[in-house]
Design a protein around this motif. Structure first.
Motif, PDB file in Angstrom:
ATOM      1  N   GLU A  59       2.836  -1.070   1.315  1.00 55.30           N
ATOM      2  CA  GLU A  59       2.577  -1.950  -0.008  1.00 55.30           C
ATOM      3  C   GLU A  59       1.359  -2.313  -0.299  1.00 55.30           C
ATOM      4  OE1 GLU A  59       4.001  -3.766  -3.194  1.00 55.30           O
ATOM      5  OE2 GLU A  59       5.353  -2.559  -1.948  1.00 55.30           O
ATOM      6  N   ASN A  60       0.599  -2.439   0.648  1.00 50.10           N
ATOM      7  CA  ASN A  60      -0.842  -2.872   0.683  1.00 50.10           C
ATOM      8  C   ASN A  60      -1.661  -1.877  -0.277  1.00 50.10           C
ATOM      9  OD1 ASN A  60      -0.663  -5.437   1.944  1.00 50.10           O
ATOM     10  ND2 ASN A  60      -0.940  -4.313   3.821  1.00 50.10           N
ATOM     11  N   THR A  66      -1.916  -0.658  -8.347  1.00 49.58           N
ATOM     12  CA  THR A  66      -1.182  -1.336  -9.483  1.00 49.58           C
ATOM     13  C   THR A  66      -1.993  -2.531  -9.979  1.00 49.58           C
ATOM     14  OG1 THR A  66       0.145  -2.247  -7.563  1.00 49.58           O
ATOM     15  CG2 THR A  66       0.851  -0.163  -8.565  1.00 49.58           C
ATOM     16  N   ASN A  67      -2.514  -3.169  -8.647  1.00 49.68           N
ATOM     17  CA  ASN A  67      -3.130  -4.716  -9.235  1.00 49.68           C
ATOM     18  C   ASN A  67      -4.399  -4.625  -9.482  1.00 49.68           C
ATOM     19  OD1 ASN A  67      -0.464  -5.457  -9.144  1.00 49.68           O
ATOM     20  ND2 ASN A  67      -0.524  -6.248  -7.204  1.00 49.68           N
ATOM     21  N   MET A  68      -5.224  -3.746  -8.845  1.00 52.05           N
ATOM     22  CA  MET A  68      -6.448  -3.766  -8.631  1.00 52.05           C
ATOM     23  C   MET A  68      -7.496  -2.465  -9.053  1.00 52.05           C
ATOM     24  SD  MET A  68      -7.593  -6.502  -7.146  1.00 52.05           S
ATOM     25  CE  MET A  68      -9.346  -6.060  -7.012  1.00 52.05           C
ATOM     26  N   ASN A  69      -6.857  -1.734  -9.777  1.00 48.70           N
ATOM     27  CA  ASN A  69      -7.281  -0.682 -10.805  1.00 48.70           C
ATOM     28  C   ASN A  69      -7.948   0.252  -9.972  1.00 48.70           C
ATOM     29  OD1 ASN A  69      -6.426  -1.374 -13.247  1.00 48.70           O
ATOM     30  ND2 ASN A  69      -7.791  -2.795 -13.663  1.00 48.70           N
TER      31      ASN A  69
END
Length: 276
Positions: A59-60, A66-69
């Protein structure tokens, strides 16, 4: 004789033991980073700590893209690496010119190239930035990759290696009607494979780790590299150590793999270039 052999075996065993212990101690942070990157956030700081995750997850790594481009950062980093390899070819041509062409001012120009190696890169960043700003290349990918196309150390290594190529071989090719580009790509480059290998590895590592210059020249997040993205990750998710470990592992593992497979070329390249 038997006593000397026994003493030699004992000394060898002691050296091997020290090297193994030292290797394990040095590897602990790396092993912990890889392990923590597959742990849930709640498990990273668990007491007692766990080397092997109890509940492994990817998940990391998914959050990185997904969240950090991180996909954008990866694309920019690969572009920088690609153009760095183009610059590597230019540096090889320059080294070949200094080694095999006799032109006016050759030694003086080469000494100037060597002198630039003694100047810290931080000193030239402001002048280079002002030049790129005057040309309107700040906050562009061109402004990021352009200063890295010419590297004095790379030119020096290529020049040192190519001086060992016999002049008679090149002259024979010219007498056979070969052009200069044909001689360089079909004759010189195959002979210079060892130095191309070592410089390719060093170029990849430098491009992959590019941080300070992209951070200075670009203010648009779409131009950031992986190293800059990792720095942002540490600021925005300061308490999420599992996510930070995933970002660090994503940065480090490719370099470790490249170095593990090609480390012998680094030693051979420096040795054949006349560096001790």
């Amino acid at each position: 004789m038997a006593a000397a052999t026994k003493k030699s075996k004992l000394e060898k065993s002691i050296v091997i033991f020290i090297m193994v212990v030292g290797g394990i101690l040095v590897s602990i942070p790396f092993i912990w980073m890889i392990s923590s990157s597959f742990k849930p956030e709640s498990e990273v700081l668990a007491i007692p700590p766990t080397i092997i995750p109890d509940n492994p997850t990817i998940e990391n790594y998914i959050q990185l893209f997904t969240n950090m481009n991180f996909a954008v950062y990866l694309r920019n980093t690969l572009i920088i690496v690609l153009f760095s390899f183009l610059g590597l070819l230019f540096n090889a041509m320059a080294g070949y010119g200094f080694a095999k062409y006799d032109f006016r001012g050759r030694e003086k120009i080469f000494y100037i190239v060597l002198a630039t190696m003694m100047i810290p890169g931080q000193v030239t960043m402001i002048p280079v930035y002002l030049l790129l700003n005057y040309m309107g290349l700040t906050n562009t990918m061109t402004g990021i990759v352009l200063p890295g196309l010419a590297v004095a150390f790379s030119i020096f290594l290529f020049r040192q290696f190519m001086t060992t190529i016999p002049d008679d071989l090149i002259e024979a090719a010219r007498l056979d009607g070969a052009g200069e580009f044909y001689i360089f790509f079909r004759l010189v480059v195959p002979i210079a494979k060892p130095i191309f290998a070592v410089q390719g590895i060093l170029t990849f590592i430098a491009g992959w780790n590019s941080f300070l210059w992209p951070l200075i020249i670009a203010n648009d997040e779409s131009l950031y590299t992986l190293s800059v993205g990792l720095s942002l990750l540490q600021g925005q998710y300061a308490n999420n150590f599992a996510l930070q470990m995933a970002g660090a592992a994503f940065m480090v593992v490719p370099i470790i793999i490249i170095f593990a497979f090609f480390q012998k070329y680094i030693v051979e390249g420096f040795t054949m270039s006349g560096l001790k």
